[in-house]
Design a protein around this motif. Sequence first.
Motif, PDB file in Angstrom:
ATOM      1  N   GLU A   7       0.826  -0.993   0.031  1.00 54.07           N
ATOM      2  CA  GLU A   7      -0.031  -0.020  -0.027  1.00 54.07           C
ATOM      3  C   GLU A   7       0.894   1.135   0.085  1.00 54.07           C
ATOM      4  N   VAL A   8       0.262   2.383  -0.503  1.00 53.35           N
ATOM      5  CA  VAL A   8       0.991   3.654  -0.364  1.00 53.35           C
ATOM      6  C   VAL A   8       0.724   4.248   1.123  1.00 53.35           C
ATOM      7  N   THR A   9       1.886   4.181   1.846  1.00 53.35           N
ATOM      8  CA  THR A   9       1.604   4.713   3.060  1.00 53.35           C
ATOM      9  C   THR A   9       2.471   6.073   3.223  1.00 53.35           C
ATOM     10  N   GLU A  10       3.185   6.487   2.334  1.00 57.55           N
ATOM     11  CA  GLU A  10       3.911   7.720   2.520  1.00 57.55           C
ATOM     12  C   GLU A  10       3.642   8.741   1.348  1.00 57.55           C
ATOM     13  N   SER A  11       3.952   9.885   1.524  1.00 55.16           N
ATOM     14  CA  SER A  11       3.708  10.910   0.243  1.00 55.16           C
ATOM     15  C   SER A  11       5.107  11.240  -0.337  1.00 55.16           C
ATOM     16  N   TYR A  12       5.166  11.176  -1.697  1.00 55.05           N
ATOM     17  CA  TYR A  12       6.211  11.659  -2.468  1.00 55.05           C
ATOM     18  C   TYR A  12       6.481  12.642  -3.214  1.00 55.05           C
ATOM     19  N   PRO A  13       6.655  13.788  -2.472  1.00 56.83           N
ATOM     20  CA  PRO A  13       6.466  15.248  -2.837  1.00 56.83           C
ATOM     21  C   PRO A  13       7.479  15.471  -4.078  1.00 56.83           C
ATOM     22  N   ALA A  14       8.827  14.708  -4.004  1.00 58.80           N
ATOM     23  CA  ALA A  14       9.594  14.843  -5.246  1.00 58.80           C
ATOM     24  C   ALA A  14       9.143  14.593  -6.517  1.00 58.80           C
ATOM     25  N   LEU A  15       8.452  13.424  -6.458  1.00 57.97           N
ATOM     26  CA  LEU A  15       7.744  12.845  -7.554  1.00 57.97           C
ATOM     27  C   LEU A  15       6.440  13.527  -8.087  1.00 57.97           C
ATOM     28  N   ASP A  16       5.812  14.311  -7.130  1.00 57.87           N
ATOM     29  CA  ASP A  16       4.774  14.972  -7.456  1.00 57.87           C
ATOM     30  C   ASP A  16       5.208  16.379  -8.298  1.00 57.87           C
ATOM     31  N   ALA A  17       6.426  16.785  -7.826  1.00 60.11           N
ATOM     32  CA  ALA A  17       6.997  17.922  -8.255  1.00 60.11           C
ATOM     33  C   ALA A  17       7.349  17.837  -9.637  1.00 60.11           C
ATOM     34  N   PHE A  18       8.161  16.563  -9.906  1.00 50.46           N
ATOM     35  CA  PHE A  18       8.614  16.285 -11.148  1.00 50.46           C
ATOM     36  C   PHE A  18       7.608  16.167 -12.074  1.00 50.46           C
ATOM     37  N   TYR A  19       6.637  15.482 -11.730  1.00 49.66           N
ATOM     38  CA  TYR A  19       5.581  15.253 -12.581  1.00 49.66           C
ATOM     39  C   TYR A  19       4.726  16.539 -13.270  1.00 49.66           C
ATOM     40  N   ASP A  20       4.522  17.452 -12.263  1.00 51.03           N
ATOM     41  CA  ASP A  20       4.053  18.732 -12.487  1.00 51.03           C
ATOM     42  C   ASP A  20       5.045  19.524 -13.530  1.00 51.03           C
ATOM     43  N   SER A  21       6.188  19.220 -13.384  1.00 53.36           N
ATOM     44  CA  SER A  21       7.137  19.916 -14.309  1.00 53.36           C
ATOM     45  C   SER A  21       7.352  19.409 -15.677  1.00 53.36           C
ATOM     46  N   LEU A  22       6.681  18.271 -16.061  1.00 50.31           N
ATOM     47  CA  LEU A  22       6.774  17.636 -17.251  1.00 50.31           C
ATOM     48  C   LEU A  22       6.019  18.532 -18.191  1.00 50.31           C
ATOM     49  N   PRO A  23       6.425  18.993 -19.382  1.00 47.67           N
ATOM     50  CA  PRO A  23       5.777  19.775 -20.295  1.00 47.67           C
ATOM     51  C   PRO A  23       4.706  18.869 -20.998  1.00 47.67           C
ATOM     52  N   ASP A  24       4.843  17.559 -21.127  1.00 40.56           N
ATOM     53  CA  ASP A  24       4.001  16.425 -21.921  1.00 40.56           C
ATOM     54  C   ASP A  24       3.633  15.439 -20.964  1.00 40.56           C
ATOM     55  N   LYS A  25       2.481  15.238 -20.750  1.00 41.39           N
ATOM     56  CA  LYS A  25       2.364  14.073 -19.363  1.00 41.39           C
ATOM     57  C   LYS A  25       2.093  12.772 -20.285  1.00 41.39           C
ATOM     58  N   ASN A  26       1.870  12.684 -21.588  1.00 42.70           N
ATOM     59  CA  ASN A  26       1.914  11.370 -22.511  1.00 42.70           C
ATOM     60  C   ASN A  26       3.320  10.676 -22.292  1.00 42.70           C
ATOM     61  N   GLY A  27       3.644   9.675 -22.095  1.00 44.69           N
ATOM     62  CA  GLY A  27       4.563   8.897 -22.237  1.00 44.69           C
ATOM     63  C   GLY A  27       5.478   9.326 -20.889  1.00 44.69           C
ATOM     64  N   ALA A  28       4.851   9.677 -19.770  1.00 39.37           N
ATOM     65  CA  ALA A  28       5.692  10.042 -18.431  1.00 39.37           C
ATOM     66  C   ALA A  28       6.247   8.884 -17.711  1.00 39.37           C
ATOM     67  N   LEU A  29       5.628   7.752 -17.966  1.00 40.19           N
ATOM     68  CA  LEU A  29       6.187   6.620 -17.203  1.00 40.19           C
ATOM     69  C   LEU A  29       7.431   6.474 -16.931  1.00 40.19           C
ATOM     70  N   ILE A  30       8.301   6.254 -17.972  1.00 35.05           N
ATOM     71  CA  ILE A  30       9.773   6.226 -18.142  1.00 35.05           C
ATOM     72  C   ILE A  30      10.559   7.292 -17.331  1.00 35.05           C
ATOM     73  N   PRO A  31      10.208   8.564 -17.576  1.00 38.45           N
ATOM     74  CA  PRO A  31      10.714   9.840 -16.992  1.00 38.45           C
ATOM     75  C   PRO A  31      10.513   9.725 -15.444  1.00 38.45           C
ATOM     76  N   MET A  32       9.321   9.211 -15.142  1.00 41.95           N
ATOM     77  CA  MET A  32       9.015   9.294 -13.873  1.00 41.95           C
ATOM     78  C   MET A  32       9.724   8.281 -13.082  1.00 41.95           C
ATOM     79  N   LEU A  33       9.924   7.113 -13.872  1.00 38.20           N
ATOM     80  CA  LEU A  33      10.775   5.903 -13.077  1.00 38.20           C
ATOM     81  C   LEU A  33      12.396   6.501 -12.647  1.00 38.20           C
ATOM     82  N   HIS A  34      12.853   7.115 -13.888  1.00 38.75           N
ATOM     83  CA  HIS A  34      14.158   7.618 -13.784  1.00 38.75           C
ATOM     84  C   HIS A  34      14.470   8.669 -12.673  1.00 38.75           C
ATOM     85  N   LYS A  35      13.260   9.423 -12.552  1.00 43.80           N
ATOM     86  CA  LYS A  35      13.318  10.359 -11.490  1.00 43.80           C
ATOM     87  C   LYS A  35      13.244   9.626  -9.969  1.00 43.80           C
ATOM     88  N   ALA A  36      12.466   8.545  -9.934  1.00 45.52           N
ATOM     89  CA  ALA A  36      12.086   7.857  -8.783  1.00 45.52           C
ATOM     90  C   ALA A  36      13.608   7.225  -8.306  1.00 45.52           C
TER      91      ALA A  36
END
Lengths: 167, 489
Positions: A7-36
């Motif tokens: 279960e997700v029990t913690e928050s991940y503000p770094a990932l949230d901020a990174f997601y918000d910074s992405l210009p194109d949300k399509n195909g965001a999965l691999i960039p998100m995993l790199h960031k994580a």
Amino acid sequence: MAQEIVEVTESYPALDAFYDSLPDKNGALIPMLHKAQEEYGYLPQEVQLYVALKLGIPASKVYGVATFYSLFNLERKGQYRINVCLGTACYVRGSEAILEALENELKIKRTETTGDGLFTLSSIRCVGACGLAPVVMVGDKVYGRVTPDDVRGIVDEYLGKAGEHND
Amino acid sequence: MSSGTGQVRIALRNCGVIDPESIKDYIATDGYDALAKALFDMSPDEVVETVKKSGLRGRGGAGFPTGIKWETARRSESDIKYVLCNADEGDPGAFMDRSVLEGDPHCVLEAMAICGYAIGASQGIIYVRAEYPLAVKRLQIAIEQATDMGLLGDNILGSGFSFNVRLYFGAGAFVCGEETSLMNSVQGGRGEPRLKPPFPAVKGLWDKPTNINNVETYANVAQIIRNGWEWFRQFGTEKSPGTKVFALAGKVNNVGLVEVPMGTPLRVIIEDIGGGIRNNKKFKAAQTGGPSGGCIPAEHLDTPIEYESLISLGSMMGSGGMIVLDEDDCMVGISKFYLTFTAEESCGKCTPCRIGNVRLLEILDRITEGKGEEKDMDDLENLGNTIKDTALCGLGQSSPNPIISTLRYFSDEYKEHIYHKRCPAGSCSKLIGYKILPDKCTGCTVCARNCPVSCISGERKKVHVIDQERCIKCGVCFSKCRFKAIVRG
């Protein structure tokens, strides 16, 4: 084997901020995993699940992608990552013998991590430094024209660093 | 980088010459001239026509005519189109794209913008390996500088044409060098190939028409536009115009990148530019095309290098890796090396590649361990050809090439392993062992001190002995002994 329910029990503000910074949300999965992986060193199941929820995609898709690409780690790695290049140029100049010498020196097999959590030994594909073949990388540092004799010295260098750190 | 005999630098013209982090350096060497020429003096059709007439072919390996790709993408009707750059240089032993990206990033951006104008696209994406951090950094700087100067972005040079480029990072999967896998990866999925047709130029990224070329291909474009197709055709051969960059590595004296006109004989590259074989050893073969290519033996050293000639020799151009092998390299071992690679990198989508390559590898494993059987060579060839005929994408269709080419030229080596349980090159560790000759050993202890597994024992000034059970056959003792007292056999 029974699987633990994640279960997700913690928050991940770094990932949230990174997601918000992405210009194109399509195909965001691999960039998100790199960031994580950059943030946490590897991709624990909880983080994978968080990414799935964030992107609104099934966790199975995240897992499928995370396991497809060799740069993503699902387990915690050692403090120092020793990578022996097994690209062709390194191979014909004897990198297999260097990998074996490292296995003997660290008393682990390739892909394993030492009991003290200091070293993870892996082979990598060509790093594009074929002129220096055979090549060993520890973290970002490249050791060129390595011989099996040099292996002990390289390992000692990092054992020394780890020692200093603990003092 | 050597600029010795017979080299012509088109793709690498600025590498090592200009500061790659300075757009002014690039402009000072006529950079972005071609883009301006295309935008103001040429129609998109004329740009496509020029690339077509130049005869430029894909430098990523397959050699597909670049102009045809552009023309197809131009003719595909769509509101959105994409220009992709394949910078996922995954062939082990190949680093020419890395050099272009690190040494002359603007030439790739300029070419992508020209392509965008020609096909009617305003978005460009460079898919670059995350393993190339310096290339990534230089590309980021270059994109920023070009955008600041109005050479990328909205309304370029006031022409009304807009084009943006962004980077997308790979994550370590060789198959993503295959164009349809790459597009699936950009879409955030597993890098599995798609069935072709439809080709990317018709239905590519996000199902929109997409032109995808490799880094080195783009590195030729601006100069073709600036100097004209006739200029480009003065280099190379009728069917393969221009130059090709090779990453020369392995057992030659001079390793590094070389750029030669197509049609240059292999011998010139290895002997004149490469300076011959290291340590006065004997040349055995040149491996081109990486895991998709094959080995070219000494008797074909005078073959001019172009796409067709390499294929007829059972190899291929590939992206340009050229590994020189000498008498110490076992050709069965080299096949096994490449098969290990492709078996690991197979995405698993189609059965011939996923299972067939593993079966091939098992046979090679047996042969190199001295357990080869008479039928193995036939099995390798039959199964190899079946995989070539039936696999889904370029990776699987070419993965048996290293085996098939070595079977063709070095069948004697396979036979030695299979019938006599011997590795003539002395490289397959299961088939060799090290022994100390008692009459030559001086008891100097050098071998014992250097043995990584401490399996050599003996008192000082007395004959030493290798414990065969614990020996890992690394050969360190053999190379360290100053009295030739250790033999391999």
